[in-house]
Design a protein around this motif. Structure first.
Motif, PDB file in Angstrom:
ATOM      1  N   ILE A 173      48.972 -37.872  -3.770  1.00 41.92           N
ATOM      2  CA  ILE A 173      48.013 -36.854  -3.330  1.00 41.92           C
ATOM      3  C   ILE A 173      46.813 -36.949  -4.268  1.00 41.92           C
ATOM      4  N   LYS A 174      45.636 -37.118  -3.709  1.00 42.52           N
ATOM      5  CA  LYS A 174      44.432 -37.244  -4.520  1.00 42.52           C
ATOM      6  C   LYS A 174      44.025 -35.877  -5.086  1.00 42.52           C
ATOM      7  N   PHE A 175      43.417 -35.917  -6.280  1.00 40.03           N
ATOM      8  CA  PHE A 175      42.814 -34.702  -6.833  1.00 40.03           C
ATOM      9  C   PHE A 175      41.437 -34.568  -6.206  1.00 40.03           C
ATOM     10  N   GLU A 176      41.306 -33.680  -5.222  1.00 38.46           N
ATOM     11  CA  GLU A 176      40.011 -33.484  -4.567  1.00 38.46           C
ATOM     12  C   GLU A 176      39.946 -32.074  -3.986  1.00 38.46           C
ATOM     13  N   THR A 177      38.726 -31.637  -3.694  1.00 37.41           N
ATOM     14  CA  THR A 177      38.541 -30.275  -3.191  1.00 37.41           C
ATOM     15  C   THR A 177      39.258 -30.112  -1.855  1.00 37.41           C
ATOM     16  N   GLY A 178      39.810 -28.919  -1.642  1.00 36.23           N
ATOM     17  CA  GLY A 178      40.521 -28.639  -0.402  1.00 36.23           C
ATOM     18  C   GLY A 178      42.017 -28.838  -0.501  1.00 36.23           C
ATOM     19  N   ASN A 179      42.498 -29.476  -1.599  1.00 37.15           N
ATOM     20  CA  ASN A 179      43.938 -29.689  -1.745  1.00 37.15           C
ATOM     21  C   ASN A 179      44.589 -28.527  -2.483  1.00 37.15           C
ATOM     22  N   LEU A 180      45.882 -28.366  -2.246  1.00 35.85           N
ATOM     23  CA  LEU A 180      46.641 -27.263  -2.845  1.00 35.85           C
ATOM     24  C   LEU A 180      47.075 -27.650  -4.255  1.00 35.85           C
ATOM     25  N   THR A 194      43.823 -23.275  -3.611  1.00 32.50           N
ATOM     26  CA  THR A 194      43.113 -24.460  -3.116  1.00 32.50           C
ATOM     27  C   THR A 194      41.960 -24.782  -4.051  1.00 32.50           C
ATOM     28  N   ILE A 195      41.785 -26.067  -4.360  1.00 29.52           N
ATOM     29  CA  ILE A 195      40.695 -26.477  -5.257  1.00 29.52           C
ATOM     30  C   ILE A 195      39.369 -26.289  -4.530  1.00 29.52           C
ATOM     31  N   VAL A 196      38.447 -25.531  -5.166  1.00 27.52           N
ATOM     32  CA  VAL A 196      37.148 -25.246  -4.554  1.00 27.52           C
ATOM     33  C   VAL A 196      36.100 -26.213  -5.076  1.00 27.52           C
ATOM     34  N   ASP A 206      36.340 -30.199 -18.578  1.00 34.20           N
ATOM     35  CA  ASP A 206      35.929 -29.988 -17.193  1.00 34.20           C
ATOM     36  C   ASP A 206      36.619 -28.730 -16.672  1.00 34.20           C
ATOM     37  N   ILE A 207      35.880 -27.937 -15.895  1.00 36.05           N
ATOM     38  CA  ILE A 207      36.408 -26.675 -15.366  1.00 36.05           C
ATOM     39  C   ILE A 207      36.579 -26.809 -13.848  1.00 36.05           C
ATOM     40  N   VAL A 208      37.728 -26.347 -13.359  1.00 37.46           N
ATOM     41  CA  VAL A 208      38.020 -26.399 -11.923  1.00 37.46           C
ATOM     42  C   VAL A 208      38.127 -24.973 -11.394  1.00 37.46           C
ATOM     43  N   HIS A 209      37.463 -24.718 -10.260  1.00 37.99           N
ATOM     44  CA  HIS A 209      37.535 -23.401  -9.614  1.00 37.99           C
ATOM     45  C   HIS A 209      38.548 -23.465  -8.470  1.00 37.99           C
ATOM     46  N   VAL A 210      39.416 -22.452  -8.404  1.00 40.62           N
ATOM     47  CA  VAL A 210      40.528 -22.431  -7.443  1.00 40.62           C
ATOM     48  C   VAL A 210      40.502 -21.114  -6.680  1.00 40.62           C
ATOM     49  N   ARG A 211      40.812 -21.187  -5.372  1.00 37.46           N
ATOM     50  CA  ARG A 211      40.898 -19.966  -4.548  1.00 37.46           C
ATOM     51  C   ARG A 211      42.317 -19.833  -4.003  1.00 37.46           C
ATOM     52  N   ASP A 212      42.954 -18.669  -4.209  1.00 46.20           N
ATOM     53  CA  ASP A 212      44.322 -18.491  -3.694  1.00 46.20           C
ATOM     54  C   ASP A 212      44.295 -17.967  -2.256  1.00 46.20           C
ATOM     55  N   THR A 213      45.490 -17.762  -1.678  1.00 47.26           N
ATOM     56  CA  THR A 213      45.576 -17.438  -0.247  1.00 47.26           C
ATOM     57  C   THR A 213      45.007 -16.065   0.107  1.00 47.26           C
ATOM     58  N   ASN A 223      42.881 -30.014 -17.153  1.00 49.04           N
ATOM     59  CA  ASN A 223      44.218 -30.415 -17.633  1.00 49.04           C
ATOM     60  C   ASN A 223      45.325 -29.533 -17.063  1.00 49.04           C
ATOM     61  N   ASN A 224      44.978 -28.283 -16.683  1.00 49.96           N
ATOM     62  CA  ASN A 224      45.989 -27.333 -16.216  1.00 49.96           C
ATOM     63  C   ASN A 224      46.277 -27.432 -14.714  1.00 49.96           C
ATOM     64  N   ILE A 225      45.554 -28.308 -14.018  1.00 47.04           N
ATOM     65  CA  ILE A 225      45.695 -28.409 -12.558  1.00 47.04           C
ATOM     66  C   ILE A 225      46.763 -29.437 -12.200  1.00 47.04           C
ATOM     67  N   PHE A 226      47.698 -29.044 -11.339  1.00 51.09           N
ATOM     68  CA  PHE A 226      48.741 -29.954 -10.844  1.00 51.09           C
ATOM     69  C   PHE A 226      48.698 -29.884  -9.315  1.00 51.09           C
ATOM     70  N   VAL A 227      48.223 -30.954  -8.668  1.00 46.61           N
ATOM     71  CA  VAL A 227      48.075 -30.959  -7.211  1.00 46.61           C
ATOM     72  C   VAL A 227      49.461 -31.052  -6.571  1.00 46.61           C
ATOM     73  N   ILE A 228      49.751 -30.130  -5.632  1.00 49.79           N
ATOM     74  CA  ILE A 228      51.099 -30.104  -5.025  1.00 49.79           C
ATOM     75  C   ILE A 228      51.072 -30.280  -3.510  1.00 49.79           C
ATOM     76  N   GLY A 229      49.882 -30.432  -2.910  1.00 50.00           N
ATOM     77  CA  GLY A 229      49.867 -30.589  -1.455  1.00 50.00           C
ATOM     78  C   GLY A 229      48.520 -31.016  -0.916  1.00 50.00           C
ATOM     79  N   ARG A 230      48.551 -31.583   0.293  1.00 52.51           N
ATOM     80  CA  ARG A 230      47.324 -31.962   0.987  1.00 52.51           C
ATOM     81  C   ARG A 230      46.881 -30.811   1.878  1.00 52.51           C
TER      82      ARG A 230
END
Length: 259
Positions: A173-180, A194-196, A206-213, A223-230
């Motif tokens: 699973i790629k680290f990219e916006t829109g993935n869980l 979801t990665i925004v 590097d800072i990643v912004h995330v939106r939950d359900t 470093n704290n991001i672990f992609v778990i789904g497409r």
């Protein structure tokens, strides 16, 4: 003068995610050296004695492990202090139970019960991509695995779908916006969203912004991001609450409704 590594761990210095009581003795089990960092793992003894209540003390845990009943990631482990970390699969032969080790939204280790089919694989985050002798490409994952000849599209921070039986990488699973993704460190530990977007800071984190359900947006380090789904489809089953953190007021209302 002390010689060699420290073999003890005081209970007050043990990670809070283990949920040990402050007055339950002076010492805590120190995890053996293994695939996870000491502050990011939990010893098998705590899982069997404190979480699952299959033993009352360390002697009983040793009796269980020495019967070769406990396997972690499809390998039998007889060390009561063997470190289990995020995404590891714990199997108990005698009861036929399978657990995946995850975090809850309060940052505590959680034994998430899973089916036999789901216990055949785990997700591993790619830490480093490199070239070995004779130009053999390989990746190193966060749980200490070295996988040779990965898919050329796999890069650092991506997640690989690792099959435990064959020891091979089946998907990625790629680290990219829109993935869980699930957060594995910091204040938002255990949250799923979801990665925004990703902010790049040269010479810094590097800072990643995330939106939950439910629409809450939060930020954390890359470093704290672990992609778990497409997209919105997770490759693993999620624990109760689906990684959504509630406010104190929302938690209170939920408690009152269940009464």
């Amino acid at each position: 003068m002390a010689r060699g590594p420290k073999k003890h761990l005081k209970r007050l210095c043990a990670p809070k995610s283990w949920m040990l009581s402050k007055l339950g003795g002076v010492f805590a089990p120190k995890p053996s050296p293994g695939p996870h960092k000491m502050r990011e793992c939990i010893p098998t003894i705590i899982l069997l004695r404190n979480k699952l209540n299959y033993a009352l003390n360390k002697a009983e845990v040793t009796k269980i492990t020495m019967q070769r009943l406990i396997s972690i990631d499809n390998k039998i482990r007889t060390d009561p202090n063997f470190p289990c970390g995020f995404m590891d699969i714990l199997k108990i032969a005698k009861t036929g139970e399978n657990f995946r080790i995850l975090y809850d939204v309060k940052g505590r280790f959680l034994l998430h019960r899973i089916s036999n089919e789901e216990a055949q694989y785990k997700l591993c985050k790619v830490k480093k991509l490199s070239m070995g002798p004779k130009n053999v490409p390989y990746i190193i994952t966060t749980d200490g695995r070295t996988l040779r000849y990965p898919d050329p599209a796999v890069k650092a921070n991506d997640t690989v779908f690792y099959e435990l039986e064959s020891g091979k990488m089946k998907d990625y699973i790629k680290f990219e916006t829109g993935n869980l993704c699930m957060i594995t460190g910091g204040r938002n530990l255990g949250r799923v969203g979801t990665i925004v977007s990703r902010e790049r800071h040269a010479g810094s984190f590097d800072i990643v912004h995330v939106r939950d359900t439910v629409g809450h947006v939060f930020a954390t380090r890359l470093n704290n991001i672990f992609v778990i789904g497409r997209g919105t489809r997770a490759f693993i089953s999620l624990p109760r609450g689906k990684g959504v953190k509630l406010t104190i007021a929302e938690e209170r209302d939920k408690r009152l409704q269940t009464k």
